[in-house]
Motif scaffolding. Structure first.
Motif, PDB file in Angstrom:
ATOM      1  N   SER A  53     -19.383 -16.307 -58.095  1.00 30.17           N
ATOM      2  CA  SER A  53     -20.125 -15.255 -59.242  1.00 30.17           C
ATOM      3  C   SER A  53     -19.432 -13.931 -58.996  1.00 30.17           C
ATOM      4  N   GLY A  54     -19.358 -13.345 -60.258  1.00 26.27           N
ATOM      5  CA  GLY A  54     -18.644 -11.920 -60.260  1.00 26.27           C
ATOM      6  C   GLY A  54     -19.689 -10.842 -60.063  1.00 26.27           C
ATOM      7  N   ALA A  55     -19.194  -9.701 -59.839  1.00 31.24           N
ATOM      8  CA  ALA A  55     -20.036  -8.505 -59.733  1.00 31.24           C
ATOM      9  C   ALA A  55     -19.466  -7.501 -60.731  1.00 31.24           C
ATOM     10  N   SER A  56     -18.167  -7.308 -61.021  1.00 32.54           N
ATOM     11  CA  SER A  56     -17.693  -6.617 -62.476  1.00 32.54           C
ATOM     12  C   SER A  56     -17.544  -7.628 -63.446  1.00 32.54           C
ATOM     13  N   THR A  57     -19.101  -8.283 -64.003  1.00 39.29           N
ATOM     14  CA  THR A  57     -18.594  -9.147 -64.811  1.00 39.29           C
ATOM     15  C   THR A  57     -18.364  -8.946 -66.372  1.00 39.29           C
ATOM     16  N   GLY A  58     -17.536  -9.537 -67.110  1.00 40.16           N
ATOM     17  CA  GLY A  58     -17.191  -8.975 -68.441  1.00 40.16           C
ATOM     18  C   GLY A  58     -18.472  -9.334 -69.264  1.00 40.16           C
ATOM     19  N   GLU A  63     -16.531  -1.804 -58.028  1.00 38.76           N
ATOM     20  CA  GLU A  63     -17.919  -2.321 -57.839  1.00 38.76           C
ATOM     21  C   GLU A  63     -17.796  -3.182 -56.300  1.00 38.76           C
ATOM     22  N   HIS A  64     -16.776  -3.457 -55.682  1.00 39.07           N
ATOM     23  CA  HIS A  64     -16.554  -4.302 -54.635  1.00 39.07           C
ATOM     24  C   HIS A  64     -16.794  -3.569 -53.310  1.00 39.07           C
ATOM     25  N   ALA A  65     -16.984  -2.143 -53.324  1.00 35.98           N
ATOM     26  CA  ALA A  65     -16.995  -1.577 -52.075  1.00 35.98           C
ATOM     27  C   ALA A  65     -17.902  -0.141 -52.201  1.00 35.98           C
ATOM     28  N   MET A  73     -10.271   2.573 -58.681  1.00 45.17           N
ATOM     29  CA  MET A  73      -9.785   1.018 -59.211  1.00 45.17           C
ATOM     30  C   MET A  73     -10.383  -0.017 -58.181  1.00 45.17           C
ATOM     31  N   GLN A  74     -10.529  -1.150 -58.703  1.00 46.55           N
ATOM     32  CA  GLN A  74     -10.986  -2.487 -57.873  1.00 46.55           C
ATOM     33  C   GLN A  74     -10.272  -3.134 -56.879  1.00 46.55           C
ATOM     34  N   GLU A  75      -8.867  -3.137 -57.158  1.00 43.96           N
ATOM     35  CA  GLU A  75      -8.139  -4.221 -56.504  1.00 43.96           C
ATOM     36  C   GLU A  75      -6.849  -3.783 -56.230  1.00 43.96           C
ATOM     37  N   ASP A 116     -15.941  -6.703 -50.327  1.00 45.33           N
ATOM     38  CA  ASP A 116     -16.501  -7.960 -50.893  1.00 45.33           C
ATOM     39  C   ASP A 116     -15.384  -9.067 -50.828  1.00 45.33           C
ATOM     40  N   GLU A 117     -14.255  -8.623 -51.049  1.00 43.04           N
ATOM     41  CA  GLU A 117     -12.969  -9.541 -51.256  1.00 43.04           C
ATOM     42  C   GLU A 117     -11.925  -9.543 -49.869  1.00 43.04           C
ATOM     43  N   GLY A 118     -12.490  -8.971 -48.916  1.00 39.97           N
ATOM     44  CA  GLY A 118     -11.870  -8.985 -47.544  1.00 39.97           C
ATOM     45  C   GLY A 118     -10.595  -8.002 -47.287  1.00 39.97           C
ATOM     46  N   ILE A 132      -0.716  -5.585 -63.390  1.00 38.20           N
ATOM     47  CA  ILE A 132      -1.731  -4.633 -63.692  1.00 38.20           C
ATOM     48  C   ILE A 132      -2.821  -5.301 -64.665  1.00 38.20           C
ATOM     49  N   GLU A 133      -4.096  -5.265 -64.167  1.00 40.38           N
ATOM     50  CA  GLU A 133      -4.906  -6.112 -64.689  1.00 40.38           C
ATOM     51  C   GLU A 133      -5.979  -5.223 -65.189  1.00 40.38           C
ATOM     52  N   ASP A 134      -6.388  -5.607 -66.471  1.00 36.92           N
ATOM     53  CA  ASP A 134      -7.653  -4.775 -66.963  1.00 36.92           C
ATOM     54  C   ASP A 134      -7.448  -3.300 -66.801  1.00 36.92           C
ATOM     55  N   GLY A 171      -5.294  -9.671 -68.939  1.00 39.98           N
ATOM     56  CA  GLY A 171      -6.518  -9.491 -69.445  1.00 39.98           C
ATOM     57  C   GLY A 171      -7.423 -10.240 -68.834  1.00 39.98           C
ATOM     58  N   ASP A 172      -8.578  -9.754 -68.228  1.00 39.55           N
ATOM     59  CA  ASP A 172      -9.647 -10.361 -67.359  1.00 39.55           C
ATOM     60  C   ASP A 172     -10.818 -10.372 -68.105  1.00 39.55           C
ATOM     61  N   ASP A 173     -11.680  -9.225 -68.160  1.00 38.65           N
ATOM     62  CA  ASP A 173     -12.737  -8.940 -68.998  1.00 38.65           C
ATOM     63  C   ASP A 173     -12.129  -8.885 -70.261  1.00 38.65           C
ATOM     64  N   LEU A 207      -2.772 -13.898 -69.005  1.00 40.04           N
ATOM     65  CA  LEU A 207      -4.628 -14.357 -68.681  1.00 40.04           C
ATOM     66  C   LEU A 207      -4.828 -14.438 -67.472  1.00 40.04           C
ATOM     67  N   LEU A 208      -5.908 -13.866 -66.913  1.00 43.20           N
ATOM     68  CA  LEU A 208      -6.617 -14.144 -65.870  1.00 43.20           C
ATOM     69  C   LEU A 208      -7.563 -15.207 -65.939  1.00 43.20           C
ATOM     70  N   VAL A 209      -7.658 -16.395 -64.943  1.00 44.75           N
ATOM     71  CA  VAL A 209      -8.075 -17.468 -65.432  1.00 44.75           C
ATOM     72  C   VAL A 209      -9.361 -17.591 -64.165  1.00 44.75           C
ATOM     73  N   HIS A 236     -10.598 -16.270 -58.066  1.00 43.61           N
ATOM     74  CA  HIS A 236     -11.722 -16.175 -57.502  1.00 43.61           C
ATOM     75  C   HIS A 236     -12.747 -15.472 -57.971  1.00 43.61           C
ATOM     76  N   ARG A 237     -13.761 -15.339 -57.603  1.00 46.93           N
ATOM     77  CA  ARG A 237     -14.664 -14.243 -58.002  1.00 46.93           C
ATOM     78  C   ARG A 237     -15.022 -13.468 -56.529  1.00 46.93           C
ATOM     79  N   SER A 238     -15.618 -12.063 -56.808  1.00 43.94           N
ATOM     80  CA  SER A 238     -15.939 -11.285 -55.835  1.00 43.94           C
ATOM     81  C   SER A 238     -17.129 -12.080 -54.909  1.00 43.94           C
ATOM     82  N   ILE A 289      -1.768 -16.614 -57.741  1.00 38.55           N
ATOM     83  CA  ILE A 289      -3.255 -16.722 -57.394  1.00 38.55           C
ATOM     84  C   ILE A 289      -3.753 -15.567 -56.907  1.00 38.55           C
ATOM     85  N   LYS A 290      -4.882 -14.965 -57.297  1.00 40.34           N
ATOM     86  CA  LYS A 290      -5.382 -13.861 -56.429  1.00 40.34           C
ATOM     87  C   LYS A 290      -6.872 -14.525 -55.776  1.00 40.34           C
ATOM     88  N   ALA A 291      -6.995 -14.604 -54.442  1.00 47.81           N
ATOM     89  CA  ALA A 291      -8.247 -14.789 -53.694  1.00 47.81           C
ATOM     90  C   ALA A 291      -8.666 -14.040 -52.698  1.00 47.81           C
TER      91      ALA A 291
HETATM   92  P1  PGA Z   1     -15.487 -10.133 -60.304  1.00 50.30           P
HETATM   93  O1  PGA Z   1     -14.317  -9.047 -59.787  1.00 50.30           O
HETATM   94  O2  PGA Z   1     -15.512 -11.390 -59.511  1.00 50.30           O
HETATM   95  O3  PGA Z   1     -16.610  -9.017 -59.472  1.00 50.30           O
HETATM   96  O4  PGA Z   1     -15.751 -10.014 -61.641  1.00 50.30           O
HETATM   97  C1  PGA Z   1     -13.064  -9.810 -59.973  1.00 50.30           C
HETATM   98  C2  PGA Z   1     -12.184  -9.344 -60.857  1.00 50.30           C
HETATM   99  O5  PGA Z   1     -12.542  -8.162 -61.673  1.00 50.30           O
HETATM  100  O6  PGA Z   1     -10.788  -9.793 -61.199  1.00 50.30           O
END
Ligand code: PGA
Ligand code: ZN
Length: 424
Positions: A37-42, A152-154, A160-162, A202-204, A280-282, A307-309, A330-332, A361-363, A383-385
């Protein structure tokens, strides 16, 4: 044949409820899968069904999704051949009957889809990556370690998220894993010595209150050098900006300043010049298509633009992006689209179109390791996990060690070739 399907509510890594599914075949095989389940959900993701009953888990329960599996999705696929994944997924989509899987929930559908695949693999006596990918599945991915968490993860001030370490210069996956871990531990010491908190997001990754986003990249370069590696050649850098989260009314709010897309694009050009960044993503918001096109024209030959969201693992949105010449990767995320079949369709469209694909993965995660098998099954090479910390993250990296061992001499580490456009 699929004999029975069960489901339950379990917890994810943030302590929120999520769906777990068990599939029983007529040969006695039982396999289970859990849904992230995501937190920064598209905004364009398939629908995650939550109960909304505030008296349980603050409304986040998933008993309705569980019920839909037991009462509707399960009975609809009982008697179907488990190896007919495409047929199974089509039935699941039909039973829901809505455009974005809103009625029974993409979380319900995905759990069943993944559990069926795992049961079919087990029944065929094959590892999941081999069952899904066939005899040519052999590429071990570059692991992208998200070692600084923001957005959104901290609960820090980083926009920037990651911030990723990408050990592209290693010879093997297991060597890349070790390089990432060694650098991660040095990074902790460096942050601590500079007076920053070293608690985890959230992602360690670490979640220090850095004064700027650029400072995060500076820390990564310092840590790579101190750990005895060469930035760029051995370990490259990456970002998931998750820009949708700080985009409002046509304005991006970054480092306490307002930016228009053109200024932000210039800022990224500067970062790519100054740091060995390969991905660079999103970088821009999920609906800012015209500016995404300008960004791609400016940077797309030098760096991977993911491209993720923007694409949400949706073959239609991806096809649209390809037509417009937007992004190049493409982010999968399996739960963005909700079935394994549609996930494979998105990946193969990307690969046929000269776009790379990064499994993600998701956050909010669980101990389920399906994405590790998926990245090898698709030979995607990336892969990003999360960081190499917290068991729900490490579980994926550990599964890749098992796959590497299983493949033996047939294993090929993707390395720098996973990022064909990078000049880092
Ligand atoms: P999310 O974050 O799982 O909280 O959506 C991951 C991402 O944005 O790649
Ligand atoms: Zn993202």
């Amino acid at each position: 044949l699929i004999e029975a399907v069960g489901a339950r509510e379990i917890l994810d890594s943030r302590g929120n409820p999520t769906v777990e599914v068990e599939v029983l075949l007529d040969d006695g095989i039982v396999q289970r899968a859990a849904v992230p389940s995501g937190a920064s959900t598209g905004a364009f993701e398939a629908y995650e069904l939550r109960d909304g009953d505030k008296s349980r888990y603050g409304g986040k329960g998933v008993l309705k999704a569980v019920e839909a599996i037991i009462d509707e999705l399960g009975p609809a696929i009982e008697g179907v051949e488990a190896s007919e994944q495409r047929i199974v997924d089509e039935i699941l989509i039909e039973v829901d009957g809505t455009e974005n899987k809103k009625r029974v929930g993409a979380n319900a559908i995905l759990g069943v889809s993944l559990a069926v695949a795992k049961a079919a693999a087990d029944s065929a006596d094959l590892p999941l990556f081999r069952y899904l990918g066939g005899p040519n599945a052999h590429v071990l991915p570059v692991p992208l370690f998200n070692v600084i968490n923001g957005g959104e993860h901290a609960d820090n001030g980083i926009d920037m998220q990651e911030f990723f370490l990408a050990p592209v210069g290693a010879e093997t996956y297991s060597e890349a894993l070790r390089w990432g871990v060694e650098t991660y531990h040095v990074l902790r010491a460096e942050l601590k010595a500079a007076g920053y908190a070293t608690g985890l997001g959230d992602e360690g990754g670490f979640a220090p209150d850095l004064p700027s986003n650029r400072e995060g990249l500076d820390f990564l370069v310092k840590a790579i050098e101190k750990a005895g590696f060469t930035p760029g050649t051995d370990i490259a850098l990456g970002l998931d900006v998750a820009a949708t989260e700080f985009f409002k009314d046509g304005v991006y709010r970054l480092d306490n300043k307002d930016w228009d897309a053109a200024a932000l694009t210039e800022y990224y050009v500067g970062l790519v010049n100054d740091f060995p960044i390969v991905t660079i993503e999103d970088a821009l918001a999920e609906d800012d298509w015209d500016n995404w096109k300008h960004l791609t024209d400016a940077l797309g030959s030098k760096v991977q633009l993911v491209g993720d969201d923007l694409f949400v693992t949706n073959p239609q949105r991806l096809a649209d992006g390809i037509k417009r010449g937007v992004a190049n990767s493409l982010l999968v995320k399996v739960n963005q689209i909700g079935t394994l079949t549609e996930t494979f369709d998105a990946v193969s469209l990307a690969q046929r179109s000269g776009y790379t694909a990064m499994l993600s993965h998701r956050s909010g995660e669980t101990e389920d390791t399906t994405i590790a098998d998926l990245v090898v099954a698709t030979n995607s090479g990336q892969i990003k996990a999360g960081a190499p910390a917290r068991s729900e993250r490490v579980a994926k990296y550990n599964q890749l060690l098992r796959i590497e061992e299983e493949l033996g001499d047939a294993a090929v580490f993707a390395g720098r070739s996973a990022f064909p456009r990078s000049q880092a």
